[in-house]
Design a protein around this motif. Structure first.
Motif, PDB file in Angstrom:
ATOM      1  N   ARG A 105       0.952  -1.283   0.078  1.00  0.00           N
ATOM      2  CA  ARG A 105       0.143   0.059   0.065  1.00  0.00           C
ATOM      3  C   ARG A 105       0.866   1.207   0.058  1.00  0.00           C
ATOM      4  NH1 ARG A 105      -4.162   2.621  -1.530  1.00  0.00           N
ATOM      5  NH2 ARG A 105      -5.360   4.055  -0.065  1.00  0.00           N
ATOM      6  N   LEU A 106       2.021   1.127   0.736  1.00  0.00           N
ATOM      7  CA  LEU A 106       3.048   2.361   0.954  1.00  0.00           C
ATOM      8  C   LEU A 106       3.404   2.721  -0.642  1.00  0.00           C
ATOM      9  CD1 LEU A 106       4.366   4.227   2.731  1.00  0.00           C
ATOM     10  CD2 LEU A 106       6.126   2.506   3.149  1.00  0.00           C
ATOM     11  N   ILE A 107       3.818   1.635  -1.196  1.00  0.00           N
ATOM     12  CA  ILE A 107       4.335   1.845  -2.744  1.00  0.00           C
ATOM     13  C   ILE A 107       3.161   2.521  -3.668  1.00  0.00           C
ATOM     14  CG2 ILE A 107       4.788   0.568  -4.751  1.00  0.00           C
ATOM     15  CD1 ILE A 107       6.331  -1.296  -3.065  1.00  0.00           C
ATOM     16  N   ALA A 108       1.784   1.906  -3.458  1.00  0.00           N
ATOM     17  CA  ALA A 108       0.830   2.291  -4.273  1.00  0.00           C
ATOM     18  C   ALA A 108       0.426   3.963  -3.986  1.00  0.00           C
ATOM     19  CB  ALA A 108      -0.533   1.430  -4.174  1.00  0.00           C
ATOM     20  N   LEU A 109       0.618   4.145  -2.664  1.00  0.00           N
ATOM     21  CA  LEU A 109       0.211   5.606  -2.358  1.00  0.00           C
ATOM     22  C   LEU A 109       1.218   6.547  -2.747  1.00  0.00           C
ATOM     23  CD1 LEU A 109      -0.907   5.109   1.286  1.00  0.00           C
ATOM     24  CD2 LEU A 109      -2.191   5.815  -0.717  1.00  0.00           C
ATOM     25  N   TYR A 110       2.544   6.067  -2.702  1.00  0.00           N
ATOM     26  CA  TYR A 110       3.685   7.111  -3.024  1.00  0.00           C
ATOM     27  C   TYR A 110       3.619   7.211  -4.714  1.00  0.00           C
ATOM     28  CZ  TYR A 110       8.216   8.854  -4.400  1.00  0.00           C
ATOM     29  OH  TYR A 110       9.151   9.817  -4.850  1.00  0.00           O
ATOM     30  N   ARG A 111       3.308   5.955  -5.452  1.00  0.00           N
ATOM     31  CA  ARG A 111       3.273   6.263  -6.820  1.00  0.00           C
ATOM     32  C   ARG A 111       2.050   6.965  -7.355  1.00  0.00           C
ATOM     33  NH1 ARG A 111       8.494   5.852  -8.209  1.00  0.00           N
ATOM     34  NH2 ARG A 111       9.267   3.663  -7.902  1.00  0.00           N
ATOM     35  N   GLU A 112       1.047   7.009  -6.586  1.00  0.00           N
ATOM     36  CA  GLU A 112      -0.052   7.831  -6.695  1.00  0.00           C
ATOM     37  C   GLU A 112       0.216   9.267  -6.742  1.00  0.00           C
ATOM     38  OE1 GLU A 112      -4.751   8.627  -5.101  1.00  0.00           O
ATOM     39  OE2 GLU A 112      -3.799   6.651  -4.748  1.00  0.00           O
ATOM     40  N   VAL A 113       0.791   9.597  -5.525  1.00  0.00           N
ATOM     41  CA  VAL A 113       1.204  10.925  -5.291  1.00  0.00           C
ATOM     42  C   VAL A 113       2.169  11.327  -6.377  1.00  0.00           C
ATOM     43  CG1 VAL A 113       2.780  12.533  -3.918  1.00  0.00           C
ATOM     44  CG2 VAL A 113       1.121  11.092  -2.912  1.00  0.00           C
ATOM     45  N   GLU A 114       3.012  10.668  -7.001  1.00  0.00           N
ATOM     46  CA  GLU A 114       4.001  11.026  -8.040  1.00  0.00           C
ATOM     47  C   GLU A 114       3.371  11.085  -9.347  1.00  0.00           C
ATOM     48  OE1 GLU A 114       8.367   9.057  -8.822  1.00  0.00           O
ATOM     49  OE2 GLU A 114       6.702   7.595  -9.295  1.00  0.00           O
ATOM     50  N   ALA A 115       2.342  10.220  -9.379  1.00  0.00           N
ATOM     51  CA  ALA A 115       1.656  10.380 -10.921  1.00  0.00           C
ATOM     52  C   ALA A 115       0.714  11.590 -10.941  1.00  0.00           C
ATOM     53  CB  ALA A 115       0.746   9.039 -11.190  1.00  0.00           C
ATOM     54  N   ARG A 116       0.013  12.033  -9.694  1.00  0.00           N
ATOM     55  CA  ARG A 116      -0.756  13.020  -9.830  1.00  0.00           C
ATOM     56  C   ARG A 116       0.034  14.255  -9.680  1.00  0.00           C
ATOM     57  NH1 ARG A 116      -5.800  12.461  -5.730  1.00  0.00           N
ATOM     58  NH2 ARG A 116      -6.560  10.455  -6.320  1.00  0.00           N
ATOM     59  N   SER A 117       1.116  14.429  -9.182  1.00  0.00           N
ATOM     60  CA  SER A 117       2.044  15.374  -9.127  1.00  0.00           C
ATOM     61  C   SER A 117       2.519  15.852 -10.698  1.00  0.00           C
ATOM     62  CB  SER A 117       3.316  15.314  -8.097  1.00  0.00           C
ATOM     63  OG  SER A 117       2.942  15.292  -6.794  1.00  0.00           O
TER      64      SER A 117
END
Length: 149
Positions: A105-117
């Motif tokens: 979940r930590l990886i998924a959340l970080y990659r989501e922040v990265e993609a949105r940014s």
């Protein structure tokens, strides 16, 4: 969409020349939690390597870092959050470490922040790229002690 995935070797590089040689277009996303803790691309890449290698040692080798450095980063992540990010299986040959559900979940959340940014900044980054000078020295001259006045 331009996306930036820094390698741990890049974020932990010893010299500016090593970093400059490995840079790519895009963003570095480092999340600061305000109390000295942070989460960045190197830690996430390490978790992804552990997921694929199922071993901290193999993940460290894959990333070009020492086992000690990788182990310290994993320990930092495990103490940073209320839930563990990895589980180790001592004595089991070949597959000694797995990510926990929270680690995934930590990886998924970080990659989501990265993609949105990245999506939010694509246009501005493209405008900045278009404004760059056509030539850029790969090796910058060292500053002099007495700069010209």
């Amino acid at each position: 969409m331009t996306q930036r995935h820094a390698t741990a070797a890049e974020t932990d590089a010893d010299t500016p020349d090593e970093t400059a040689a490995k840079q790519r277009d895009g963003l570095f996303i480092r999340i600061f939690f305000g109390d000295g803790r942070f989460l960045g691309p190197g830690k996430i890449e390490l978790l992804e390597a552990i997921r694929s290698e199922r071993s901290i040692l193999s993940a460290a080798r894959k990333m070009g870092m020492s086992y000690r450095r990788a182990w310290l980063l994993v320990d930092e992540l495990d103490t940073m959050f209320a839930q563990a990010v990895v589980v180790t299986h001592p004595g089991r040959r070949g597959a000694g470490t797995d990510l926990t559900a929270f680690g995934e979940r930590l990886i998924a959340l970080y990659r989501e922040v990265e993609a949105r940014s990245t999506a939010a900044s694509d246009e501005a980054i493209a405008t900045l790229r278009a404004a760059l000078a056509p030539e850029w020295p790969t090796v910058r001259p060292a500053p002099t002690e007495n700069p010209p006045r």
